[in-house]
Design an enzyme around this catalytic site. Structure first.
Site, PDB file in Angstrom:
ATOM      1  N   GLY A  15       6.069  -1.068  -5.264  1.00 52.18           N
ATOM      2  CA  GLY A  15       4.742  -1.153  -5.862  1.00 52.18           C
ATOM      3  C   GLY A  15       3.930   0.129  -5.795  1.00 52.18           C
ATOM      4  O   GLY A  15       4.440   1.234  -5.989  1.00 52.18           O
ATOM      5  N   PHE A  16       2.625  -0.038  -5.516  1.00 48.42           N
ATOM      6  CA  PHE A  16       1.721   1.117  -5.468  1.00 48.42           C
ATOM      7  C   PHE A  16       2.200   2.157  -4.465  1.00 48.42           C
ATOM      8  O   PHE A  16       2.145   3.361  -4.730  1.00 48.42           O
ATOM      9  CB  PHE A  16       0.307   0.678  -5.080  1.00 48.42           C
ATOM     10  N   ASP A  62       6.014  -2.551  11.171  1.00 50.37           N
ATOM     11  CA  ASP A  62       5.132  -3.522  10.532  1.00 50.37           C
ATOM     12  C   ASP A  62       3.709  -3.172  10.931  1.00 50.37           C
ATOM     13  O   ASP A  62       3.402  -3.098  12.135  1.00 50.37           O
ATOM     14  CB  ASP A  62       5.496  -4.935  11.002  1.00 50.37           C
ATOM     15  N   VAL A  63       2.833  -2.947   9.966  1.00 52.41           N
ATOM     16  CA  VAL A  63       1.456  -2.553  10.296  1.00 52.41           C
ATOM     17  C   VAL A  63       0.730  -3.606  11.124  1.00 52.41           C
ATOM     18  O   VAL A  63      -0.279  -3.308  11.773  1.00 52.41           O
ATOM     19  CB  VAL A  63       0.629  -2.227   9.026  1.00 52.41           C
ATOM     20  N   ASN A  89      -2.048   1.444   2.022  1.00 55.04           N
ATOM     21  CA  ASN A  89      -1.625   0.638   0.882  1.00 55.04           C
ATOM     22  C   ASN A  89      -1.027  -0.702   1.290  1.00 55.04           C
ATOM     23  O   ASN A  89      -1.089  -1.666   0.522  1.00 55.04           O
ATOM     24  CB  ASN A  89      -0.601   1.423   0.053  1.00 55.04           C
ATOM     25  N   SER A 142      -9.006  -4.103  -4.000  1.00 52.94           N
ATOM     26  CA  SER A 142      -8.690  -4.991  -5.115  1.00 52.94           C
ATOM     27  C   SER A 142      -9.985  -5.380  -5.815  1.00 52.94           C
ATOM     28  O   SER A 142     -11.061  -5.378  -5.199  1.00 52.94           O
ATOM     29  CB  SER A 142      -7.988  -6.252  -4.605  1.00 52.94           C
ATOM     30  N   TYR A 155      -7.556 -14.288   0.645  1.00 55.84           N
ATOM     31  CA  TYR A 155      -7.157 -12.991   0.097  1.00 55.84           C
ATOM     32  C   TYR A 155      -8.387 -12.208  -0.340  1.00 55.84           C
ATOM     33  O   TYR A 155      -8.529 -11.014  -0.023  1.00 55.84           O
ATOM     34  CB  TYR A 155      -6.191 -13.159  -1.075  1.00 55.84           C
ATOM     35  N   GLU A 191       5.474  -6.072  -7.411  1.00 55.25           N
ATOM     36  CA  GLU A 191       6.000  -7.207  -6.651  1.00 55.25           C
ATOM     37  C   GLU A 191       4.898  -8.148  -6.178  1.00 55.25           C
ATOM     38  O   GLU A 191       5.174  -9.184  -5.585  1.00 55.25           O
ATOM     39  CB  GLU A 191       6.767  -6.707  -5.420  1.00 55.25           C
ATOM     40  N   PHE A 192       3.640  -7.801  -6.415  1.00 51.35           N
ATOM     41  CA  PHE A 192       2.503  -8.525  -5.859  1.00 51.35           C
ATOM     42  C   PHE A 192       2.583 -10.026  -6.104  1.00 51.35           C
ATOM     43  O   PHE A 192       2.483 -10.834  -5.176  1.00 51.35           O
ATOM     44  CB  PHE A 192       1.207  -7.962  -6.455  1.00 51.35           C
TER      45      PHE A 192
END
Length: 255
Positions: A15-16, A62-63, A89, A142, A155, A191-192
């Protein structure tokens, strides 16, 4: 030692994040890429090194894992510490349900990734910015930060938090000469939606039917632009949609 600029991009396996890493690499930047999928990271690193002759440092973590983020960022080799730009991101949406029906495990994952992960990585990179007396944080938000939409509940809340954190960073880091930019994309065909709908390709496809959504490269172009402005210029907040979308509510579809 290298004189190339350095960018760190989280969530760089797709993705981004992947598009941003490729965009900067193509312009001669050295790139630190992070993500959970080690094979994808290593493949991307090899691709960029071969294509652009730049250095790439893949970091698998993993963040959401505070200790892993801290350990890996504190252990950066000295020749990778002069980071110029951090792109936060890594993020996701999970589920599209009303508040009373939503899966609370999905809530936890979104909160831990979209908010806590951004905080952990930002704090991990900050000492390197402070040492150099400059830096640039680019947070990927977003349009959900601007408009809460039906069945978006948590979200939307996490992306509203990204907007608030970006404002707070900009204020608190002002004297340290650290820029903070928030980029808020609308609908983008990555892929979002596959992730949001947990692999349901049919549901994901419906999101993008009847119009030309944003592409990952569009956001990469914008990130590259804001990162390459003169040192005295900072774009604080950008809302970006495709031409067919007015905001998080209104999209014109040709059916």
């Amino acid at each position: 030692m290298t004189n190339s600029k350095i960018i760190l991009v989280t969530g760089a396996t797709a993705g981004f994040g992947k598009a941003i890493a490729l965009q900067f690499a193509a312009s001669g930047w050295d790139v630190i890429i992070t993500g959970r999928r080690q094979r994808r990271l290593e493949a991307l690193a090899s691709e960029m090194e071969a294509a652009y002759g730049i250095r790439v440092l893949p970091l698998t973590f993993d963040v959401r894992d505070r200790q892993s983020v801290k350990a890996q960022l504190e252990a950066l080799p000295e020749d990778w510490q002069a980071i110029d730009v951090l792109v936060n991101n890594a993020g996701l949406a999970l589920g599209r349900d009303t508040f009373d029906q939503a899966d609370m495990d999905d809530w936890e994952t979104m909160i831990d990734t979209n908010i806590k992960g951004l905080l952990y990585v930002s704090r991990g990179v900050l000492p390197y910015f402070e040492k150099r007396g400059k830096g640039h944080i680019i947070n990927i938000g977003s349009t959900a930060a601007k408009d809460v939409y039906p069945m978006g509940n948590v979200y939307c809340a996490t992306k509203s938090a990204v907007e608030a954190i970006s404002k707070a960073q900009r204020i608190d880091l002002l004297s340290k000469k650290i820029k903070v930019t928030a980029i808020h994309p609308g609908a983008a065909q990555t892929e979002f939606s596959i992730v949001r709908f947990k692999g349901d390709q049919a549901e994901s496809d419906k999101v993008y039917e009847g119009y030309h959504a944003l592409e990952a490269k569009d956001i990469a172009d914008i990130a590259f632009y804001v990162a390459n402005l003169p040192e005295h210029v900072c774009i604080n907040d950008l809302v970006v949609t495709c031409t067919a979308q007015a905001n998080a509510f209104f999209t014109h579809k040709e059916v």
